[in-house]
Structure formats: C-alpha cells, structure tokens
Design a protein around this motif. Structure first.
Motif, PDB file in Angstrom:
ATOM      1  N   GLU A  50       0.845  -1.189   0.000  1.00 28.69           N
ATOM      2  CA  GLU A  50       0.000   0.000   0.000  1.00 28.69           C
ATOM      3  C   GLU A  50       0.881   1.240   0.000  1.00 28.69           C
ATOM      4  O   GLU A  50       1.843   1.336   0.758  1.00 28.69           O
ATOM      5  CB  GLU A  50      -0.915   0.005   1.226  1.00 28.69           C
ATOM      6  CG  GLU A  50      -1.955  -1.080   1.185  1.00 28.69           C
ATOM      7  CD  GLU A  50      -2.964  -0.959   2.317  1.00 28.69           C
ATOM      8  OE1 GLU A  50      -3.074   0.141   2.891  1.00 28.69           O
ATOM      9  OE2 GLU A  50      -3.621  -1.960   2.606  1.00 28.69           O
ATOM     10  N   ILE A  51       0.509   2.194  -0.862  1.00 31.86           N
ATOM     11  CA  ILE A  51       1.282   3.422  -1.027  1.00 31.86           C
ATOM     12  C   ILE A  51       0.323   4.607  -0.992  1.00 31.86           C
ATOM     13  O   ILE A  51      -0.764   4.549  -1.577  1.00 31.86           O
ATOM     14  CB  ILE A  51       2.051   3.412  -2.366  1.00 31.86           C
ATOM     15  CG1 ILE A  51       3.013   2.235  -2.413  1.00 31.86           C
ATOM     16  CG2 ILE A  51       2.772   4.719  -2.586  1.00 31.86           C
ATOM     17  CD1 ILE A  51       3.647   2.025  -3.758  1.00 31.86           C
ATOM     18  N   GLU A  52       0.747   5.670  -0.340  1.00 30.20           N
ATOM     19  CA  GLU A  52      -0.013   6.914  -0.346  1.00 30.20           C
ATOM     20  C   GLU A  52       0.853   8.009  -0.939  1.00 30.20           C
ATOM     21  O   GLU A  52       2.037   8.124  -0.617  1.00 30.20           O
ATOM     22  CB  GLU A  52      -0.449   7.315   1.063  1.00 30.20           C
ATOM     23  CG  GLU A  52      -1.651   6.584   1.552  1.00 30.20           C
ATOM     24  CD  GLU A  52      -2.263   7.234   2.787  1.00 30.20           C
ATOM     25  OE1 GLU A  52      -1.893   8.362   3.126  1.00 30.20           O
ATOM     26  OE2 GLU A  52      -3.107   6.573   3.389  1.00 30.20           O
ATOM     27  N   CYS A  53       0.257   8.813  -1.821  1.00 27.60           N
ATOM     28  CA  CYS A  53       0.974   9.942  -2.395  1.00 27.60           C
ATOM     29  C   CYS A  53      -0.009  11.074  -2.674  1.00 27.60           C
ATOM     30  O   CYS A  53      -1.207  10.841  -2.842  1.00 27.60           O
ATOM     31  CB  CYS A  53       1.718   9.533  -3.656  1.00 27.60           C
ATOM     32  SG  CYS A  53       0.654   8.929  -4.974  1.00 27.60           S
ATOM     33  N   ASN A  54       0.512  12.296  -2.703  1.00 28.18           N
ATOM     34  CA  ASN A  54      -0.314  13.461  -2.976  1.00 28.18           C
ATOM     35  C   ASN A  54      -0.111  13.939  -4.405  1.00 28.18           C
ATOM     36  O   ASN A  54       1.011  13.958  -4.905  1.00 28.18           O
ATOM     37  CB  ASN A  54       0.037  14.612  -2.023  1.00 28.18           C
ATOM     38  CG  ASN A  54      -0.430  14.337  -0.619  1.00 28.18           C
ATOM     39  OD1 ASN A  54      -1.468  13.727  -0.420  1.00 28.18           O
ATOM     40  ND2 ASN A  54       0.345  14.778   0.354  1.00 28.18           N
ATOM     41  N   TRP A  55      -1.192  14.340  -5.042  1.00 26.34           N
ATOM     42  CA  TRP A  55      -1.160  14.847  -6.409  1.00 26.34           C
ATOM     43  C   TRP A  55      -2.074  16.062  -6.452  1.00 26.34           C
ATOM     44  O   TRP A  55      -3.279  15.946  -6.276  1.00 26.34           O
ATOM     45  CB  TRP A  55      -1.640  13.757  -7.367  1.00 26.34           C
ATOM     46  CG  TRP A  55      -1.550  14.092  -8.813  1.00 26.34           C
ATOM     47  CD1 TRP A  55      -2.595  14.271  -9.658  1.00 26.34           C
ATOM     48  CD2 TRP A  55      -0.370  14.261  -9.602  1.00 26.34           C
ATOM     49  NE1 TRP A  55      -2.136  14.544 -10.908  1.00 26.34           N
ATOM     50  CE2 TRP A  55      -0.772  14.546 -10.908  1.00 26.34           C
ATOM     51  CE3 TRP A  55       0.984  14.218  -9.312  1.00 26.34           C
ATOM     52  CZ2 TRP A  55       0.133  14.779 -11.946  1.00 26.34           C
ATOM     53  CZ3 TRP A  55       1.878  14.444 -10.338  1.00 26.34           C
ATOM     54  CH2 TRP A  55       1.450  14.710 -11.628  1.00 26.34           C
ATOM     55  N   THR A  56      -1.486  17.232  -6.625  1.00 23.48           N
ATOM     56  CA  THR A  56      -2.253  18.463  -6.613  1.00 23.48           C
ATOM     57  C   THR A  56      -2.291  19.074  -8.004  1.00 23.48           C
ATOM     58  O   THR A  56      -1.538  18.665  -8.900  1.00 23.48           O
ATOM     59  CB  THR A  56      -1.640  19.481  -5.630  1.00 23.48           C
ATOM     60  OG1 THR A  56      -0.338  19.830  -6.083  1.00 23.48           O
ATOM     61  CG2 THR A  56      -1.563  18.912  -4.224  1.00 23.48           C
TER      62      THR A  56
END
Length: 165
Positions: free
Chosen positions: A2-8
């Motif tokens: 599981e991976i979490e990343c931010n994309w704005t």
C-alpha cells in the motif's frame, strides 16, 4: 503493498511547464536562426545600420521570449482544464493498493481497479509508468517524482505481475 501519495493541481501545472521546456528552447533557437538568416545579407552589405540590426535583434528576442511564455501559459491552461473535465478534478491523496489480483488506485470517492490479466496497454520509462485496459480510456499513470522512494519497488512488482499474466 500500500502506497499513499499526494497529487495536486500545482503538481500537474509544474509537470506541464517542464514538459514544454525543450520545445520552447528549440523554437527559441530556430527563431534566432531565422532572424539571422533574414538579416544576414543586410548585415554583410551594410544595407542597414549595424546598430539598428543589433537593437532589432534584442527586441526580436524579447518579443519571441514573451510569445513563447504566453503560448506555454495558454497550453498549460488548456491542458489543466481538459484534465479537470476528464478526471473530475482528481487531486488529493492517492491510495494505491497492489496485491496478487490487481492494482487499485483510490482518490476521494473515485476508485479504479485493474486485474493483472485485464491490463492490455502499458509503458515503462525511467521517470514514469502507465497502465490501462481497452475498456478504460484514461488509465493509471505513476510518476517517479510523486512516488519518490516507493517508485522502484512498485515498478518492479508491476513488471513481474504483468509478465506473469
């Protein structure tokens, strides 16, 4: 995994501006060469005052730089608008889950799930990789600069899973 990343939206904007850098440099150099080609004989034959040609050259460079800047801003604005319409403003924290069955990407309430056997289009590069099926028109796009340290692990896992199916 599981991976979490931010994309704005700002990340997309930076990416699009960076993408236009090389074409802008090429067009800038071609514009300078065009000016030199047009004014070459006037410079050699002294048909024009050389000071006027130099001043025109600097004005031309300034106008060309402003033109390329405006074209880049227009390109970025159009692409961002198109991206917002296609993805329903899919910005935020992405939760990527990879398991034996497939890969799932979730942002806000949108969830995209691909089985490994359904993935029909893929592209691997040093800086990104892309996965899609024939049924889905958008696909999943994973950039190294967004995933940072987890990119290599995810890439190797995805490659082994795609090669098995």
């Amino acid at each position: 995994m599981e991976i979490e990343c931010n994309w704005t939206r700002n990340d997309v904007r930076k990416y699009l501006v960076k993408k236009r850098r090389l074409p802008n440099i090429i067009l800038f150099i071609l514009g300078i060469l065009f000016f030199l080609y047009v004014t070459f004989y006037g410079f050699l034959e002294n048909a024009f005052d050389n000071k006027v040609l130099v001043i025109c050259f600097f004005v031309y460079i300034l106008v060309l730089a402003i033109f390329l800047f405006l074209i880049t801003e227009l390109y970025v604005a159009m692409k961002l608008r198109r991206n917002d319409k296609k993805t329903n403003k899919a910005y935020g924290t992405y939760q990527i889950k990879v398991d034996e069955k497939g890969i799932t990407s979730q942002v806000n309430d949108n969830k995209v799930h691909y089985l490994w056997s359904d993935i029909s289009r893929y592209r691997f590069s040093k800086k990104y990789f892309f996965l899609a099926t024939y049924q889905d028109k958008l696909g999943l796009y994973f950039r190294k600069e967004v995933l940072k340290d987890q990119y290599e692990n995810l890439l190797s896992y995805v490659k082994t899973r795609i090669s098995r199916s």
